[in-house]
Design a protein around this motif. Structure first.
Motif, PDB file in Angstrom:
ATOM      1  N   VAL A   1       0.827  -1.278  -0.054  1.00  0.00           N
ATOM      2  CA  VAL A   1       0.097   0.005   0.027  1.00  0.00           C
ATOM      3  C   VAL A   1       0.792   1.152   0.223  1.00  0.00           C
ATOM      4  N   PRO A   2       0.747   2.348  -0.947  1.00  0.00           N
ATOM      5  CA  PRO A   2       1.498   3.240  -1.177  1.00  0.00           C
ATOM      6  C   PRO A   2       0.974   4.358   0.325  1.00  0.00           C
ATOM      7  N   VAL A   3       2.108   5.120   0.895  1.00  0.00           N
ATOM      8  CA  VAL A   3       1.778   6.108   1.702  1.00  0.00           C
ATOM      9  C   VAL A   3       0.666   7.076   1.358  1.00  0.00           C
ATOM     10  N   SER A   4       1.154   7.418  -0.057  1.00  0.00           N
ATOM     11  CA  SER A   4       0.311   8.403  -0.732  1.00  0.00           C
ATOM     12  C   SER A   4      -1.107   7.957  -0.842  1.00  0.00           C
ATOM     13  N   ASP A   5      -1.536   6.634  -0.940  1.00  0.00           N
ATOM     14  CA  ASP A   5      -2.935   6.078  -0.868  1.00  0.00           C
ATOM     15  C   ASP A   5      -3.388   6.097   0.463  1.00  0.00           C
ATOM     16  N   TYR A   6      -2.843   5.844   1.637  1.00  0.00           N
ATOM     17  CA  TYR A   6      -3.228   6.023   2.743  1.00  0.00           C
ATOM     18  C   TYR A   6      -3.400   7.479   3.166  1.00  0.00           C
ATOM     19  N   VAL A   7      -2.527   8.385   2.729  1.00  0.00           N
ATOM     20  CA  VAL A   7      -3.150   9.914   2.987  1.00  0.00           C
ATOM     21  C   VAL A   7      -4.368  10.318   2.315  1.00  0.00           C
ATOM     22  N   SER A   8      -4.434   9.962   1.063  1.00  0.00           N
ATOM     23  CA  SER A   8      -5.732  10.104   0.302  1.00  0.00           C
ATOM     24  C   SER A   8      -7.047   9.685   0.890  1.00  0.00           C
ATOM     25  N   ALA A   9      -6.759   8.454   1.473  1.00  0.00           N
ATOM     26  CA  ALA A   9      -7.787   7.406   2.052  1.00  0.00           C
ATOM     27  C   ALA A   9      -8.256   8.246   3.427  1.00  0.00           C
ATOM     28  N   VAL A  10      -7.379   8.754   4.282  1.00  0.00           N
ATOM     29  CA  VAL A  10      -7.726   9.683   5.390  1.00  0.00           C
ATOM     30  C   VAL A  10      -8.551  10.778   5.010  1.00  0.00           C
ATOM     31  N   LYS A  11      -7.892  11.443   3.974  1.00  0.00           N
ATOM     32  CA  LYS A  11      -8.525  12.551   3.520  1.00  0.00           C
ATOM     33  C   LYS A  11      -9.854  12.453   2.961  1.00  0.00           C
ATOM     34  N   THR A  12     -10.068  11.290   2.412  1.00  0.00           N
ATOM     35  CA  THR A  12     -11.516  11.024   2.148  1.00  0.00           C
ATOM     36  C   THR A  12     -12.513  10.571   2.993  1.00  0.00           C
ATOM     37  N   LYS A  13     -11.946   9.873   3.810  1.00  0.00           N
ATOM     38  CA  LYS A  13     -12.950   9.330   4.960  1.00  0.00           C
ATOM     39  C   LYS A  13     -12.980  10.498   6.242  1.00  0.00           C
ATOM     40  N   TYR A  14     -11.659  10.972   6.525  1.00  0.00           N
ATOM     41  CA  TYR A  14     -11.838  11.957   7.825  1.00  0.00           C
ATOM     42  C   TYR A  14     -12.080  13.335   7.324  1.00  0.00           C
ATOM     43  N   ASN A  15     -11.618  13.645   6.060  1.00  0.00           N
ATOM     44  CA  ASN A  15     -11.707  15.067   5.822  1.00  0.00           C
ATOM     45  C   ASN A  15     -10.339  15.707   6.395  1.00  0.00           C
ATOM     46  N   ILE A  16      -9.148  15.047   6.605  1.00  0.00           N
ATOM     47  CA  ILE A  16      -7.927  15.471   7.293  1.00  0.00           C
ATOM     48  C   ILE A  16      -6.846  15.223   6.086  1.00  0.00           C
ATOM     49  N   ASP A  17      -6.245  16.299   6.027  1.00  0.00           N
ATOM     50  CA  ASP A  17      -4.934  16.322   5.202  1.00  0.00           C
ATOM     51  C   ASP A  17      -3.773  16.199   6.083  1.00  0.00           C
ATOM     52  N   LEU A  18      -3.023  14.726   5.959  1.00  0.00           N
ATOM     53  CA  LEU A  18      -2.101  14.603   7.040  1.00  0.00           C
ATOM     54  C   LEU A  18      -0.774  15.389   6.431  1.00  0.00           C
ATOM     55  N   CYS A  19      -0.754  15.760   5.179  1.00  0.00           N
ATOM     56  CA  CYS A  19       0.485  16.509   4.682  1.00  0.00           C
ATOM     57  C   CYS A  19       0.429  18.073   5.047  1.00  0.00           C
ATOM     58  N   SER A  20      -0.634  18.631   5.384  1.00  0.00           N
ATOM     59  CA  SER A  20      -0.966  19.909   5.704  1.00  0.00           C
ATOM     60  C   SER A  20      -0.426  20.409   7.142  1.00  0.00           C
ATOM     61  N   GLU A  21       0.375  21.491   7.289  1.00  0.00           N
ATOM     62  CA  GLU A  21       0.688  21.918   8.613  1.00  0.00           C
ATOM     63  C   GLU A  21      -0.296  22.330   9.315  1.00  0.00           C
ATOM     64  N   ASP A  22      -1.472  22.949   8.710  1.00  0.00           N
ATOM     65  CA  ASP A  22      -2.583  23.448   9.278  1.00  0.00           C
ATOM     66  C   ASP A  22      -3.616  22.629   9.713  1.00  0.00           C
ATOM     67  N   GLU A  23      -3.586  21.299   9.295  1.00  0.00           N
ATOM     68  CA  GLU A  23      -4.458  20.034   9.633  1.00  0.00           C
ATOM     69  C   GLU A  23      -3.645  19.088  10.572  1.00  0.00           C
ATOM     70  N   CYS A  24      -2.294  18.988  10.458  1.00  0.00           N
ATOM     71  CA  CYS A  24      -1.483  17.874  11.173  1.00  0.00           C
ATOM     72  C   CYS A  24      -0.344  18.146  11.690  1.00  0.00           C
ATOM     73  N   ASP A  25      -0.106  17.951  12.821  1.00  0.00           N
ATOM     74  CA  ASP A  25       1.123  18.357  13.707  1.00  0.00           C
ATOM     75  C   ASP A  25       2.266  17.726  13.210  1.00  0.00           C
ATOM     76  N   ILE A  26       2.355  16.612  12.725  1.00  0.00           N
ATOM     77  CA  ILE A  26       3.527  16.120  11.932  1.00  0.00           C
ATOM     78  C   ILE A  26       3.298  15.746  10.563  1.00  0.00           C
ATOM     79  N   SER A  27       2.918  16.734   9.789  1.00  0.00           N
ATOM     80  CA  SER A  27       2.738  16.727   8.465  1.00  0.00           C
ATOM     81  C   SER A  27       4.181  16.791   7.985  1.00  0.00           C
ATOM     82  N   ASP A  28       5.272  17.175   8.443  1.00  0.00           N
ATOM     83  CA  ASP A  28       6.712  16.981   7.977  1.00  0.00           C
ATOM     84  C   ASP A  28       6.983  15.464   7.883  1.00  0.00           C
TER      85      ASP A  28
END
Length: 398
Positions: A234-261
């Protein structure tokens, strides 16, 4: 030349075997040695045909159970250590064949330790020779011993007859230590999904969340988590996209995730995904394993493996494994969540990757999940190809 007729009843049917004992006082060989030599030559073949014993068929008809499984597990551990320390390979054997050889040695050594299998020795089978029959044989010999000046007592004769019978049983027995594996229970093994440079030990290999309980949106994308996704193809990018779709959270966004880096860094590992293989677990199933762990757990495959196929695990090649259980298990505290894989998993196996359930931590999987044994059954195939495409025409057979 003096001739003496003797007979010995032998075996469960008490068949009588006639012996024409001849003692020649003029020979340089002593009468005692002549007695031993003739009894051996005239009884040995009869004993081989009379006695039938397969020492290493210990699991037949359900005999052995946990005791046999324990012996097998310890023998496998011993064989693994021997293989690690083996210098050179003059026989040019594959690693699987080398392992089978070392396992045969280890099982054989276990059988030589009387406390393991006291009833499986050839000596133990001497009960088939009745003491009363040997006593009658000795009584018939006593006048001969007196006449020929042979200095043997009842114990000497009894030991000789029983030792001869044990030797005959051994020589007619065609089983080998590896035959122990034929009827044995499958052995539960753990394969830890770990980074390329990482420890297989549970405490060093944990998927963790920034929360007291596991939550898919709070998982830390460190090397252990990336190794988990990579194993599931499973690509990490697919996991990030699935979280965005299901929970409406962008894991790569500094505004939405404390560990986006950390998530942005983890995306670089997508190059390790094989596009020709399906995901082992669906995204919803992956979320389920994370959401049901208690803060942290080890990513792993749990598989009950036929001991006759253990050599395949050490072939240092790709393995295609169908079945078993995959997920996150806390071997240290006794929690986690595992699921049946939806597709076969392809792993790169090596000698150090597998551990016995019970070696990894204080909490074995049965203590946590209580599943039926069939839930852990797994089929293992060696891949002849460095990159395996799991299609219907792929030949993964041995």
């Amino acid at each position: 030349m003096n001739s003496y007729p003797l007979s010995l009843n032998m075996g469960s049917n008490s068949n009588s075997y006639e012996i024409d004992l001849q003692i020649d006082p003029d020979l340089s060989t002593s009468p005692t040695d002549q007695f031993y030599e003739q009894i051996r030559s005239k009884l040995y073949e009869s004993m081989k045909s009379e006695g039938y014993y397969e020492r290493y068929e210990v699991g037949r008809n359900g005999f052995g159970g946990e005791h046999v499984t324990k012996v097998i597990s310890q023998s496998i551990e011993s064989a693994i250590e021997s293989l690690k320390n083996l210098e050179g390979n003059s026989d040019n054997l594959s690693r699987a064949d080398l392992f089978q050889r070392e396992l045969s040695y280890a099982l054989g050594d276990m059988f030589e330790e009387e406390e393991w299998f006291p009833d499986q020795s050839y000596e133990a089978m001497s009960w088939q020779l009745k003491d009363s029959d040997i006593a009658s044989f000795f009584e018939a010999c006593e006048p001969i011993f007196e006449s020929e000046n042979i200095h043997l007592d009842k114990t000497d004769v009894e030991d000789f007859i029983k030792n001869l019978y044990q030797e005959a049983l051994c020589d007619q027995d065609e089983t080998t230590p590896l035959d122990v594996l034929k009827h044995a229970d499958k052995v539960r093994m753990i394969y830890m999904f770990k980074p390329e440079i990482g420890s297989k030990y549970a405490e060093d290999n944990l998927v963790e969340c920034n929360h007291v309980t596991g939550e898919s949106t709070m998982v830390i994308p460190d090397d252990s988590f990336v190794a988990y996704l990579t194993a599931l193809n499973v690509p990490v990018s697919d996991y990030v996209s699935a979280v965005k779709t299901k929970y409406n959270i962008d894991l790569c966004s500094e505004d939405e995730c404390d560990i986006s880096d950390q998530w942005q860094k983890a995306l670089a590992d997508d190059s390790k995904i094989n596009p020709h293989q399906p995901q082992v677990l669906s995204m919803d199933s992956i979320f389920e394993t994370i959401d049901n762990m208690n803060g942290y757990a080890s990513p792993c495959l749990i598989a009950d493996i036929d001991p006759m196929r253990f050599g395949d695990l050490f072939e240092e090649s790709s393995l295609v494994i169908t079945g078993g259980q995959i997920g996150l298990h806390d071997f240290l505290n006794g929690s986690g969540h595992v699921l049946s894989p939806e597709n076969p998993i392809v792993i790169k196996s090596s000698l150090d990757d597998w551990q016995f359930d019970g070696q990894v931590g204080p909490y074995e999987v049965d203590e946590v999940y209580g599943m039926v044994n069939s839930a852990y059954e797994a089929e293992i195939k060696l891949s002849r190809q460095p990159s395996v495409e799991l299609t219907n025409d792929n030949d993964c057979s041995l």
